[in-house]
Design a protein around this motif. Structure first.
Motif, PDB file in Angstrom:
ATOM      1  N   VAL A  30       0.839  -1.202   0.000  1.00 41.39           N
ATOM      2  CA  VAL A  30       0.000   0.000   0.000  1.00 41.39           C
ATOM      3  C   VAL A  30       0.874   1.252   0.000  1.00 41.39           C
ATOM      4  CG1 VAL A  30      -1.668   1.347   1.335  1.00 41.39           C
ATOM      5  CG2 VAL A  30      -1.935  -1.134   1.149  1.00 41.39           C
ATOM      6  N   VAL A  31       1.858   1.280   0.899  1.00 44.07           N
ATOM      7  CA  VAL A  31       2.758   2.431   1.004  1.00 44.07           C
ATOM      8  C   VAL A  31       3.554   2.613  -0.282  1.00 44.07           C
ATOM      9  CG1 VAL A  31       4.782   3.349   2.212  1.00 44.07           C
ATOM     10  CG2 VAL A  31       2.908   2.317   3.513  1.00 44.07           C
ATOM     11  N   LYS A  32       4.056   1.526  -0.853  1.00 46.80           N
ATOM     12  CA  LYS A  32       4.834   1.611  -2.088  1.00 46.80           C
ATOM     13  C   LYS A  32       3.998   2.196  -3.223  1.00 46.80           C
ATOM     14  CE  LYS A  32       7.676  -1.191  -5.245  1.00 46.80           C
ATOM     15  NZ  LYS A  32       6.981  -0.720  -6.475  1.00 46.80           N
ATOM     16  N   THR A  33       2.752   1.807  -3.307  1.00 51.10           N
ATOM     17  CA  THR A  33       1.871   2.321  -4.361  1.00 51.10           C
ATOM     18  C   THR A  33       1.732   3.843  -4.254  1.00 51.10           C
ATOM     19  OG1 THR A  33       0.633   0.243  -4.441  1.00 51.10           O
ATOM     20  CG2 THR A  33      -0.448   2.204  -5.334  1.00 51.10           C
ATOM     21  N   ILE A  34       1.559   4.329  -3.023  1.00 45.91           N
ATOM     22  CA  ILE A  34       1.441   5.778  -2.820  1.00 45.91           C
ATOM     23  C   ILE A  34       2.758   6.479  -3.125  1.00 45.91           C
ATOM     24  CG2 ILE A  34       1.067   7.577  -1.085  1.00 45.91           C
ATOM     25  CD1 ILE A  34      -0.906   5.649   0.282  1.00 45.91           C
ATOM     26  N   LEU A  35       3.860   5.942  -2.625  1.00 43.11           N
ATOM     27  CA  LEU A  35       5.165   6.597  -2.821  1.00 43.11           C
ATOM     28  C   LEU A  35       5.592   6.552  -4.289  1.00 43.11           C
ATOM     29  CD1 LEU A  35       7.225   5.497   0.319  1.00 43.11           C
ATOM     30  CD2 LEU A  35       5.936   7.604  -0.078  1.00 43.11           C
ATOM     31  N   ASP A  36       5.281   5.482  -4.988  1.00 46.22           N
ATOM     32  CA  ASP A  36       5.606   5.424  -6.419  1.00 46.22           C
ATOM     33  C   ASP A  36       4.880   6.515  -7.186  1.00 46.22           C
ATOM     34  OD1 ASP A  36       7.282   3.289  -6.082  1.00 46.22           O
ATOM     35  OD2 ASP A  36       5.913   1.784  -6.908  1.00 46.22           O
ATOM     36  N   GLY A  37       3.690   6.874  -6.698  1.00 50.14           N
ATOM     37  CA  GLY A  37       2.908   7.910  -7.369  1.00 50.14           C
ATOM     38  C   GLY A  37       3.400   9.320  -7.122  1.00 50.14           C
ATOM     39  N   ILE A  38       4.100   9.537  -6.029  1.00 52.48           N
ATOM     40  CA  ILE A  38       4.525  10.904  -5.701  1.00 52.48           C
ATOM     41  C   ILE A  38       6.019  11.139  -5.905  1.00 52.48           C
ATOM     42  CG2 ILE A  38       2.633  11.179  -4.056  1.00 52.48           C
ATOM     43  CD1 ILE A  38       4.611  10.843  -1.774  1.00 52.48           C
ATOM     44  N   ARG A  39       6.750  10.076  -6.232  1.00 49.12           N
ATOM     45  CA  ARG A  39       8.175  10.239  -6.498  1.00 49.12           C
ATOM     46  C   ARG A  39       8.431  10.693  -7.926  1.00 49.12           C
ATOM     47  NH1 ARG A  39       9.591   4.979  -3.057  1.00 49.12           N
ATOM     48  NH2 ARG A  39      10.445   5.967  -1.189  1.00 49.12           N
ATOM     49  N   GLY A  40       9.586  11.328  -8.122  1.00 41.67           N
ATOM     50  CA  GLY A  40       9.964  11.754  -9.456  1.00 41.67           C
ATOM     51  C   GLY A  40      10.413  10.575 -10.298  1.00 41.67           C
ATOM     52  N   ARG A  41      10.544  10.799 -11.577  1.00 43.78           N
ATOM     53  CA  ARG A  41      10.979   9.731 -12.489  1.00 43.78           C
ATOM     54  C   ARG A  41      12.502   9.752 -12.621  1.00 43.78           C
ATOM     55  NH1 ARG A  41       6.777   8.522 -11.245  1.00 43.78           N
ATOM     56  NH2 ARG A  41       4.868   8.269 -12.450  1.00 43.78           N
ATOM     57  N   GLY A  42      13.084   8.550 -12.647  1.00 47.20           N
ATOM     58  CA  GLY A  42      14.517   8.459 -12.872  1.00 47.20           C
ATOM     59  C   GLY A  42      15.317   8.712 -11.599  1.00 47.20           C
TER      60      GLY A  42
END
Length: 201
Positions: A189-201
Motif C-alpha cells: 500500500v505504502v509503495k503504491t502511494i510513494l511510487d505515485g509521488i516520487r519523481g521519475r529516474g
C-alpha cells in the motif's frame, strides 16, 4: 454527602487556562469509562461525576462530547506511532501496521468509529473530528515533507494530501472492520502511494 459538600470537593478550574490536575482527572475518568463501558455509555455527565469536576469546566476546555472523546482516544495511542528513521517506506509501513493494530486492541477502533458515526448527524462532532484529522494529517504530512528532498519526492506534491491518501486506506479498513494486515500488504500500500509521488529516474 450533601450538594454543598460535593461541590466543595470538586476540582476547580483556573479560568480558560487548563488546570493540569483537573485535566488529567477528566481525561483519566473519560478513559476509564470508555474501557469499562464503551463509547455507548460515554457522556459529559458521567465523566464529570467520576472526575469530581463541574460540567462547565469540561465544556470550557472541550466544547462538546466528541472533542473530549477524541482527546481520550488519542492519549491511548503509542507516542512512537510516528517514527522517522530516514526510510519513509519503512516508517509509513510501520505506521500503517501499528495504527491498525491499535484499532484492534482495547476497543480503540470502536471508539473512533463511534465518533465518525456521530459526525454524520451532529455538526459539533463533525467539526471536532475535522479538527482532529487536520492535526493528524499535518503531523504525518510533516514526516513526508521531511523526506521530500532526500527521497526524490516531487516538489509539487502536497505532503498532507499524500498523508490523507494513506489515512483513507486505514479508514476503509476501520469502517469495514477489516483490521488484520500483514506487513507485506501494508508495505505494498505504502509503495503504491510513494511510487505515485516520487519523481521519475
Amino acid at each position: 454527602m450533601n450538594d454543598d459538600q460535593d461541590l466543595s470537593q470538586r476540582r476547580t478550574s483556573i479560568g480558560a487556562q487548563r488546570n493540569p490536575a483537573s485535566q488529567e482527572a477528566i481525561l483519566q475518568a473519560a478513559t476509564e469509562i470508555l474501557a469499562e463501558h464503551g463509547p455507548g455509555s460515554f457522556s459529559i455527565e458521567a465523566v464529570a461525576k467520576r472526575a469530581k469536576a463541574g460540567k462547565p469546566t469540561i465544556y470550557r476546555w472541550w466544547p462538546n462530547k466528541a472533542a473530549l472523546l477524541l482527546d481520550a482516544y488519542h492519549r491511548q495511542k503509542s507516542p512512537h506511532l510516528h517514527t522517522d528513521t530516514g526510510d519513509l517506506q519503512r516508517d509509513l509501513t510501520r505506521f500503517l501496521t501499528e495504527l491498525l493494530a491499535f484499532w484492534r486492541r482495547g476497543g480503540s477502533g470502536a471508539i473512533f468509529r463511534s465518533v465518525i458515526a456521530e459526525a454524520q448527524t451532529d455538526q459539533a462532532a463533525c467539526e471536532a473530528l475535522a479538527a482532529y484529522l487536520a492535526e493528524r494529517r499535518k503531523h504525518l504530512g510533516a514526516q513526508i515533507r521531511a523526506a521530500q528532498a532526500r527521497e526524490n519526492i516531487r516538489a509539487e506534491v502536497n505532503p498532507e494530501v499524500a498523508a490523507e491518501m494513506l489515512s483513507g486506506f486505514a479508514w476503509t479498513r476501520l469502517l469495514t472492520n477489516h483490521l488484520e494486515i500483514r506487513e507485506d500488504e501494508a508495505a505494498e500500500v505504502v509503495k503504491t502511494i510513494l511510487d505515485g509521488i516520487r519523481g521519475r529516474g
